[in-house]
Design a protein around this motif. Structure first.
Motif, PDB file in Angstrom:
ATOM      1  N   SER A 140       0.909  -1.322  -0.034  1.00  0.00           N
ATOM      2  CA  SER A 140       0.077  -0.187  -0.002  1.00  0.00           C
ATOM      3  C   SER A 140       0.944   1.303   0.029  1.00  0.00           C
ATOM      4  CB  SER A 140      -0.851   0.005   1.294  1.00  0.00           C
ATOM      5  OG  SER A 140      -0.256  -0.172   2.487  1.00  0.00           O
ATOM      6  N   ASN A 141       2.114   1.297   0.470  1.00  0.00           N
ATOM      7  CA  ASN A 141       3.131   2.411   0.573  1.00  0.00           C
ATOM      8  C   ASN A 141       3.475   2.658  -0.838  1.00  0.00           C
ATOM      9  OD1 ASN A 141       2.812   1.752   3.342  1.00  0.00           O
ATOM     10  ND2 ASN A 141       4.733   2.802   3.761  1.00  0.00           N
ATOM     11  N   SER A 142       3.806   1.635  -1.691  1.00  0.00           N
ATOM     12  CA  SER A 142       4.027   2.163  -2.987  1.00  0.00           C
ATOM     13  C   SER A 142       2.969   2.576  -3.816  1.00  0.00           C
ATOM     14  CB  SER A 142       4.585   0.492  -3.711  1.00  0.00           C
ATOM     15  OG  SER A 142       5.641   0.078  -2.892  1.00  0.00           O
ATOM     16  N   LEU A 143       1.773   2.022  -3.509  1.00  0.00           N
ATOM     17  CA  LEU A 143       0.550   2.417  -4.131  1.00  0.00           C
ATOM     18  C   LEU A 143       0.379   3.963  -3.703  1.00  0.00           C
ATOM     19  CD1 LEU A 143      -2.152   2.036  -5.977  1.00  0.00           C
ATOM     20  CD2 LEU A 143      -3.161   1.584  -3.523  1.00  0.00           C
ATOM     21  N   GLU A 144       0.514   4.408  -2.664  1.00  0.00           N
ATOM     22  CA  GLU A 144       0.357   5.854  -2.233  1.00  0.00           C
ATOM     23  C   GLU A 144       1.315   6.619  -2.916  1.00  0.00           C
ATOM     24  OE1 GLU A 144       0.405   5.661   2.001  1.00  0.00           O
ATOM     25  OE2 GLU A 144      -1.583   4.484   2.126  1.00  0.00           O
ATOM     26  N   PHE A 145       2.395   6.092  -2.997  1.00  0.00           N
ATOM     27  CA  PHE A 145       3.674   6.947  -3.608  1.00  0.00           C
ATOM     28  C   PHE A 145       3.175   6.984  -5.038  1.00  0.00           C
ATOM     29  CE2 PHE A 145       7.377   7.231  -6.139  1.00  0.00           C
ATOM     30  CZ  PHE A 145       8.109   8.355  -5.403  1.00  0.00           C
ATOM     31  N   MET A 146       2.793   6.125  -5.846  1.00  0.00           N
ATOM     32  CA  MET A 146       2.383   6.275  -6.994  1.00  0.00           C
ATOM     33  C   MET A 146       1.435   7.355  -7.374  1.00  0.00           C
ATOM     34  SD  MET A 146       4.747   4.958  -9.142  1.00  0.00           S
ATOM     35  CE  MET A 146       3.827   5.501 -10.321  1.00  0.00           C
ATOM     36  N   GLN A 147       0.501   7.611  -6.306  1.00  0.00           N
ATOM     37  CA  GLN A 147      -0.854   8.227  -6.494  1.00  0.00           C
ATOM     38  C   GLN A 147      -0.221   9.651  -6.172  1.00  0.00           C
ATOM     39  OE1 GLN A 147      -3.602   6.213  -3.717  1.00  0.00           O
ATOM     40  NE2 GLN A 147      -4.329   5.064  -5.446  1.00  0.00           N
ATOM     41  N   GLU A 148       0.543   9.775  -5.087  1.00  0.00           N
ATOM     42  CA  GLU A 148       1.003  10.954  -4.783  1.00  0.00           C
ATOM     43  C   GLU A 148       2.255  11.752  -5.891  1.00  0.00           C
ATOM     44  OE1 GLU A 148       2.617  13.499  -1.079  1.00  0.00           O
ATOM     45  OE2 GLU A 148       2.189  11.311  -1.077  1.00  0.00           O
ATOM     46  N   TYR A 149       3.020  10.989  -6.018  1.00  0.00           N
ATOM     47  CA  TYR A 149       4.214  11.715  -6.882  1.00  0.00           C
ATOM     48  C   TYR A 149       4.423  11.386  -8.280  1.00  0.00           C
ATOM     49  CZ  TYR A 149       6.391  12.769  -2.347  1.00  0.00           C
ATOM     50  OH  TYR A 149       6.524  13.453  -1.109  1.00  0.00           O
ATOM     51  N   GLY A 150       3.515  10.141  -8.473  1.00  0.00           N
ATOM     52  CA  GLY A 150       3.431   9.632 -10.050  1.00  0.00           C
ATOM     53  C   GLY A 150       2.194  10.179 -10.660  1.00  0.00           C
ATOM     54  N   ARG A 151       1.330  10.497  -9.531  1.00  0.00           N
ATOM     55  CA  ARG A 151      -0.014  11.083 -10.101  1.00  0.00           C
ATOM     56  C   ARG A 151      -0.766  10.213 -11.185  1.00  0.00           C
ATOM     57  NH1 ARG A 151      -0.123  16.551  -8.933  1.00  0.00           N
ATOM     58  NH2 ARG A 151       2.039  17.604  -8.416  1.00  0.00           N
ATOM     59  N   VAL A 152      -0.716   9.026 -10.873  1.00  0.00           N
ATOM     60  CA  VAL A 152      -1.201   7.957 -11.530  1.00  0.00           C
ATOM     61  C   VAL A 152      -2.593   7.477 -10.483  1.00  0.00           C
ATOM     62  CG1 VAL A 152      -1.170   5.641 -12.484  1.00  0.00           C
ATOM     63  CG2 VAL A 152       0.750   6.972 -12.321  1.00  0.00           C
ATOM     64  N   THR A 153      -3.456   7.717 -11.291  1.00  0.00           N
ATOM     65  CA  THR A 153      -4.912   7.290 -10.615  1.00  0.00           C
ATOM     66  C   THR A 153      -5.873   6.267 -11.500  1.00  0.00           C
ATOM     67  OG1 THR A 153      -6.209   9.232 -11.748  1.00  0.00           O
ATOM     68  CG2 THR A 153      -5.121   9.671  -9.453  1.00  0.00           C
ATOM     69  N   ASP A 154      -5.407   5.950 -12.499  1.00  0.00           N
ATOM     70  CA  ASP A 154      -6.194   5.066 -13.413  1.00  0.00           C
ATOM     71  C   ASP A 154      -5.993   3.717 -13.060  1.00  0.00           C
ATOM     72  OD1 ASP A 154      -7.412   3.570 -15.356  1.00  0.00           O
ATOM     73  OD2 ASP A 154      -6.427   4.411 -16.914  1.00  0.00           O
ATOM     74  N   GLU A 155      -7.112   3.015 -12.450  1.00  0.00           N
ATOM     75  CA  GLU A 155      -6.972   1.585 -11.732  1.00  0.00           C
ATOM     76  C   GLU A 155      -6.581   0.668 -12.977  1.00  0.00           C
ATOM     77  OE1 GLU A 155     -10.421   0.790  -9.779  1.00  0.00           O
ATOM     78  OE2 GLU A 155     -10.033   2.433  -8.298  1.00  0.00           O
ATOM     79  N   LYS A 156      -6.815   0.993 -13.967  1.00  0.00           N
ATOM     80  CA  LYS A 156      -6.456  -0.060 -15.374  1.00  0.00           C
ATOM     81  C   LYS A 156      -4.783  -0.048 -15.383  1.00  0.00           C
ATOM     82  CE  LYS A 156     -10.789   0.371 -17.980  1.00  0.00           C
ATOM     83  NZ  LYS A 156     -11.426   0.260 -19.039  1.00  0.00           N
ATOM     84  N   LYS A 157      -4.261   1.256 -15.029  1.00  0.00           N
ATOM     85  CA  LYS A 157      -2.679   1.050 -15.148  1.00  0.00           C
ATOM     86  C   LYS A 157      -1.959   0.828 -13.718  1.00  0.00           C
ATOM     87  CE  LYS A 157       0.956   4.425 -16.501  1.00  0.00           C
ATOM     88  NZ  LYS A 157       1.113   5.687 -17.197  1.00  0.00           N
ATOM     89  N   LEU A 158      -2.663   1.306 -12.777  1.00  0.00           N
ATOM     90  CA  LEU A 158      -2.126   1.124 -11.363  1.00  0.00           C
ATOM     91  C   LEU A 158      -2.774   0.285 -10.598  1.00  0.00           C
ATOM     92  CD1 LEU A 158       0.265   1.910  -9.525  1.00  0.00           C
ATOM     93  CD2 LEU A 158      -1.173   3.854  -8.765  1.00  0.00           C
ATOM     94  N   THR A 159      -2.289  -0.925 -10.135  1.00  0.00           N
ATOM     95  CA  THR A 159      -2.893  -1.932  -9.249  1.00  0.00           C
ATOM     96  C   THR A 159      -2.114  -2.429  -7.999  1.00  0.00           C
ATOM     97  OG1 THR A 159      -4.324  -2.771 -11.363  1.00  0.00           O
ATOM     98  CG2 THR A 159      -4.112  -4.127  -9.405  1.00  0.00           C
ATOM     99  N   LEU A 160      -2.772  -2.270  -6.856  1.00  0.00           N
ATOM    100  CA  LEU A 160      -2.289  -3.084  -5.586  1.00  0.00           C
ATOM    101  C   LEU A 160      -2.309  -4.321  -5.723  1.00  0.00           C
ATOM    102  CD1 LEU A 160      -0.887  -2.946  -2.822  1.00  0.00           C
ATOM    103  CD2 LEU A 160      -3.149  -2.515  -1.999  1.00  0.00           C
ATOM    104  N   THR A 161      -1.056  -5.230  -5.920  1.00  0.00           N
ATOM    105  CA  THR A 161      -1.124  -6.604  -5.930  1.00  0.00           C
ATOM    106  C   THR A 161      -0.242  -7.145  -4.785  1.00  0.00           C
ATOM    107  OG1 THR A 161      -0.715  -8.512  -7.264  1.00  0.00           O
ATOM    108  CG2 THR A 161       0.730  -6.792  -7.407  1.00  0.00           C
ATOM    109  N   ALA A 162       0.073  -8.375  -4.683  1.00  0.00           N
ATOM    110  CA  ALA A 162       1.027  -8.972  -3.713  1.00  0.00           C
ATOM    111  C   ALA A 162       2.372  -9.092  -4.171  1.00  0.00           C
ATOM    112  CB  ALA A 162       0.395 -10.563  -3.184  1.00  0.00           C
ATOM    113  N   ASP A 163       3.167  -9.354  -3.550  1.00  0.00           N
ATOM    114  CA  ASP A 163       4.756  -9.875  -4.035  1.00  0.00           C
ATOM    115  C   ASP A 163       4.556 -10.893  -4.712  1.00  0.00           C
ATOM    116  OD1 ASP A 163       7.333 -11.453  -3.701  1.00  0.00           O
ATOM    117  OD2 ASP A 163       7.843  -9.599  -2.906  1.00  0.00           O
ATOM    118  N   PHE A 164       5.357 -10.907  -5.956  1.00  0.00           N
ATOM    119  CA  PHE A 164       5.298 -11.856  -7.204  1.00  0.00           C
ATOM    120  C   PHE A 164       5.438 -13.370  -6.476  1.00  0.00           C
ATOM    121  CE2 PHE A 164       6.070 -13.340 -11.514  1.00  0.00           C
ATOM    122  CZ  PHE A 164       4.713 -12.945 -11.945  1.00  0.00           C
TER     123      PHE A 164
END
Length: 357
Positions: A140-164
């Motif tokens: 979730s911390n990586s997701l928040e970083f991408m939303q705040e600093y990467g300004r990525v909000t499109d759920e089709k592009k940015l997804t929270l998943t588990a470690d591979f």
């Protein structure tokens, strides 16, 4: 027929990243069997021999650039984006994104982690990390970083998943021998060197675990280059028998995991594997991603609080400091043993929780 380039911390003696590489190659061969696969590796010959794919030297910038140009899809995976030790590693991986975008390649980030970047790196990293076509972050911390600093909000592009590595649950199984009542218990210590903790500390904890739980002690080495010497020192200091377990292929350690009854670990993927195989864990690390993973499992990271106590003790200039240090170290052993005991006593509850998840 699209050519795929895999970029990560591969061929660097780190089992966690080799597990990721193994899973990526398996997945590509399953869903796109005709696609040629190339890997950037610290040890190309070993990677080619182990996985049967083309491998190139990751330390040569010209080879890396040529690899980006020659392939159609660039896939990156693992905890790549961090600047804890220096910014070089961060910009090394970011440069692949920039180069791939310049040459019009498709970029996929799969199960990546973005770990607590320093303020002066956040804006640049946020911009470059927003360029890939698909971004799957593992916490979730990586997701928040991408939303705040990467300004990525499109759920089709940015997804929270588990470690591979979590997908191992569906592709690899260990030989589970824990229900064999006749065999002796096996406690696995997967260690790395941590500040203020001498090898003597872990030797005491491992010995105490062996005696208290009537268990064999094993030391699987997850990062050979960084951890092996330290682990051998711990093992040599013990008054009871212990085994240091090395690996040539990821499957070597995976097969061993089915025989572990308890995992005391400092490496993220050791704890991930323990969770997958429903093995009780005691987490002990200075790594934020380990801390986040333990929270998700409602488990405690013992090290941060202990480090504070030891740090203040070691920095003391009082004449009795040597006695205080010894007393504090002994107290720390008992603290860890108490947590191991709690984890062991609640092992059935932990197994049930892991199986439900």
């Amino acid at each position: 027929m699209k050519k795929v380039l895999l970029v990560g911390y591969f061929g660097m003696d780190n089992l966690g990243d080799e597990l990721i590489l193994d899973l990526l190659i398996r997945s590509i061969k399953k869903f796109a069997p005709s696609s040629p696969i190339s890997v950037l590796s610290g040890r190309p010959q070993e990677t080619e021999g182990c996985y049967g794919v083309r491998a190139q030297q990751r330390k040569n910038p010209f080879v890396c650039l040529r690899a980006v140009v020659e392939n159609d899809i660039i896939v990156m995976s693992g905890g790549l984006f961090q600047d804890r030790t220096s910014s070089f590693s961060l910009y090394y991986y970011l440069s692949f994104i920039l180069a791939a975008r310049i040459f019009g390649k498709k970029i996929l980030l799969l199960g990546v982690g973005i770990d607590g970047l320093k303020k002066y790196n956040r804006s640049v990293a946020g911009f470059l990390l927003s360029l890939p076509d698909r971004i799957l972050v593992r916490d979730s911390n990586s997701l928040e970083f991408m939303q705040e600093y990467g300004r990525v909000t499109d759920e089709k592009k940015l997804t929270l998943t588990a470690d591979f590595v979590v997908t191992l649950n569906h592709s690899v199984s260990a030989d589970d021998t824990r229900d064999d009542k006749k065999r002796k218990k096996r406690f696995a210590f997967i260690l790395k060197e941590l500040e203020f903790l001498e090898p003597e500390f872990w030797a005491r904890v491992a010995e105490s675990s062996s005696k208290r739980f009537n268990a064999d002690v094993v030391f699987p080495v997850f990062h050979r280059r960084k951890d092996l010497d330290y682990i051998r020192k711990v093992s040599a200091l013990m008054q009871v028998q212990s085994d240091v377990v090395l690996w040539e292929r990821p499957d070597d350690i995976l097969k061993a995991f089915g025989g572990f009854d308890m995992v005391i670990g400092s490496r993220l993927h050791a704890l991930v594997l323990a969770g997958l195989f429903a093995i009780p864990i005691c987490g002990f690390s200075d790594d934020r991603k380990v801390d986040l993973f333990l929270r998700e499992l409602e488990q405690k990271n013992v090290y941060p609080g202990m480090k504070e106590t030891l740090q203040s003790t070691y920095s003391s200039r009082h004449p009795t400091a040597a006695v205080t240090v010894k007393s504090s170290a002994e107290s720390s052993v008992e603290t860890v043993m108490a947590v191991i005991s709690d984890s062991w006593n609640w092992r059935e509850h932990f197994r049930d929780k892991c199986r439900v998840n």
